[in-house]
Design a protein around this motif. Structure first.
Motif, PDB file in Angstrom:
ATOM      1  N   CYS A 228      64.162  25.288   4.458  1.00  0.00           N
ATOM      2  CA  CYS A 228      65.507  25.516   3.911  1.00  0.00           C
ATOM      3  C   CYS A 228      65.457  26.644   2.893  1.00  0.00           C
ATOM      4  CB  CYS A 228      66.025  24.237   3.255  1.00  0.00           C
ATOM      5  SG  CYS A 228      67.688  24.410   2.561  1.00  0.00           S
TER       6      CYS A 228
ATOM      7  N   ILE B 246      69.637  18.873   7.859  1.00  0.00           N
ATOM      8  CA  ILE B 246      69.088  18.151   6.706  1.00  0.00           C
ATOM      9  C   ILE B 246      69.987  16.944   6.471  1.00  0.00           C
ATOM     10  CG2 ILE B 246      68.749  18.225   4.203  1.00  0.00           C
ATOM     11  CD1 ILE B 246      67.925  21.096   4.420  1.00  0.00           C
ATOM     12  N   ASP B 247      69.373  15.787   6.271  1.00  0.00           N
ATOM     13  CA  ASP B 247      70.135  14.578   5.979  1.00  0.00           C
ATOM     14  C   ASP B 247      70.874  14.763   4.659  1.00  0.00           C
ATOM     15  OD1 ASP B 247      71.144  11.996   5.725  1.00  0.00           O
ATOM     16  OD2 ASP B 247      69.230  11.167   5.030  1.00  0.00           O
ATOM     17  N   GLN B 248      72.203  14.715   4.698  1.00  0.00           N
ATOM     18  CA  GLN B 248      73.012  14.948   3.508  1.00  0.00           C
ATOM     19  C   GLN B 248      73.431  13.653   2.813  1.00  0.00           C
ATOM     20  OE1 GLN B 248      76.124  17.830   4.147  1.00  0.00           O
ATOM     21  NE2 GLN B 248      74.776  19.197   5.277  1.00  0.00           N
ATOM     22  N   THR B 249      72.943  12.529   3.302  1.00  0.00           N
ATOM     23  CA  THR B 249      73.274  11.232   2.719  1.00  0.00           C
ATOM     24  C   THR B 249      72.880  11.186   1.250  1.00  0.00           C
ATOM     25  OG1 THR B 249      72.813  10.226   4.863  1.00  0.00           O
ATOM     26  CG2 THR B 249      72.982   8.739   2.975  1.00  0.00           C
TER      27      THR B 249
ATOM     28  N   ASN C 166      62.641  20.395   2.006  1.00  0.00           N
ATOM     29  CA  ASN C 166      62.422  20.937   3.347  1.00  0.00           C
ATOM     30  C   ASN C 166      61.950  22.383   3.213  1.00  0.00           C
ATOM     31  OD1 ASN C 166      62.714  22.167   5.898  1.00  0.00           O
ATOM     32  ND2 ASN C 166      64.233  20.644   6.493  1.00  0.00           N
TER      33      ASN C 166
ATOM     34  N   ALA D 124      73.745  13.052  -1.207  1.00  0.00           N
ATOM     35  CA  ALA D 124      73.762  14.324  -1.941  1.00  0.00           C
ATOM     36  C   ALA D 124      75.182  14.593  -2.425  1.00  0.00           C
ATOM     37  CB  ALA D 124      73.260  15.457  -1.058  1.00  0.00           C
TER      38      ALA D 124
ATOM     39  N   ASP E  13      71.318  16.897  -6.530  1.00  0.00           N
ATOM     40  CA  ASP E  13      70.938  16.177  -5.302  1.00  0.00           C
ATOM     41  C   ASP E  13      70.748  17.155  -4.146  1.00  0.00           C
ATOM     42  OD1 ASP E  13      71.321  13.754  -6.688  1.00  0.00           O
ATOM     43  OD2 ASP E  13      73.352  13.487  -5.883  1.00  0.00           O
ATOM     44  N   ILE E  14      71.678  18.094  -4.022  1.00  0.00           N
ATOM     45  CA  ILE E  14      71.626  19.063  -2.925  1.00  0.00           C
ATOM     46  C   ILE E  14      70.386  19.943  -3.068  1.00  0.00           C
ATOM     47  CG2 ILE E  14      72.799  20.995  -1.815  1.00  0.00           C
ATOM     48  CD1 ILE E  14      75.477  19.684  -2.786  1.00  0.00           C
TER      49      ILE E  14
ATOM     50  N   GLU F 269      67.583  19.185  -4.470  1.00  0.00           N
ATOM     51  CA  GLU F 269      66.410  18.390  -4.135  1.00  0.00           C
ATOM     52  C   GLU F 269      66.248  18.226  -2.625  1.00  0.00           C
ATOM     53  OE1 GLU F 269      66.831  14.838  -6.499  1.00  0.00           O
ATOM     54  OE2 GLU F 269      66.165  15.875  -8.316  1.00  0.00           O
ATOM     55  N   LYS F 270      67.369  18.028  -1.909  1.00  0.00           N
ATOM     56  CA  LYS F 270      67.305  17.905  -0.445  1.00  0.00           C
ATOM     57  C   LYS F 270      66.777  19.197   0.179  1.00  0.00           C
ATOM     58  CE  LYS F 270      69.521  13.879   0.511  1.00  0.00           C
ATOM     59  NZ  LYS F 270      69.215  12.878   1.504  1.00  0.00           N
ATOM     60  N   CYS F 271      67.289  20.329  -0.281  1.00  0.00           N
ATOM     61  CA  CYS F 271      66.874  21.616   0.259  1.00  0.00           C
ATOM     62  C   CYS F 271      65.420  21.917  -0.114  1.00  0.00           C
ATOM     63  CB  CYS F 271      67.805  22.716  -0.239  1.00  0.00           C
ATOM     64  SG  CYS F 271      67.529  24.337   0.528  1.00  0.00           S
TER      65      CYS F 271
END
Length: 161
Positions: free
Chosen positions: A106, A85-88, A103, A90, A95-96, A98-100
């Motif tokens: 995840c 997962i792109d961690q840019t 996807n 986060a 933020d983390i 939302e990234k997870c």
């Protein structure tokens, strides 16, 4: 540096009952339903004095669906497989999350708060919601954050490869 307001907020935690601590955590958006007791609830409040938004919500069929995050102190013995997962960008737990959440593969992530590092994990790869959690990496404090709906419930859910 901790402000005077933070000190007044944190100081009485030790004198509060478990019920009062759970209510305060709930008011701050910290999910403590799976917390082990008064000490663990108190520690979560000290770790996240401003609270966290655990149910960030996503649209589903025109309505809002709540995503339930569960936070555990420590790591499960089997974390499952990593997922790329792109961690840019986060830099906060929000933020983390939302990234997870973005996807669907995840299930959650291992989080090393003192270093700000997180390691996302793939859904359906041997992590079970009923796992036992502990600090098995010597000298390191870890947290496990996972999406309840995406975690495997039973051992018979393990994919056969």
């Amino acid at each position: 540096m901790t402000s005077t307001d933070d000190m007044t907020t944190l100081a009485p935690l030790d004198s509060m009952s478990e019920r009062e601590l759970r209510r305060l955590a709930s008011d701050r958006g910290i999910d403590v339903r799976h917390a082990g007791g008064k000490d663990e609830v108190s520690q979560l409040l000290k770790t996240y004095p401003q609270g966290v938004k655990l149910n960030t919500g996503r649209l589903a069929r025109g309505g809002t669906r709540q995503i339930e995050w569960v936070v555990k102190k420590g790591l499960p013995h089997n974390e499952g497989f990593d997922i790329a997962i792109d961690q840019t960008g986060a830099t906060t737990l929000k933020d983390i999350y939302e990234k997870c959440e973005a996807n669907p593969d995840c299930v959650g992530f291992a989080y090393w708060p003192s270093r700000g590092k997180w390691f996302p994990k793939r859904k359906g790869t041997v992590f079970f919601a009923h796992a036992k959690f502990n600090q098995w990496r010597l000298g390191e404090e870890w947290e496990w954050h996972y999406i309840k709906e995406r975690a495997q419930a039973h051992t018979d859910d393990v994919p056969l490869f």
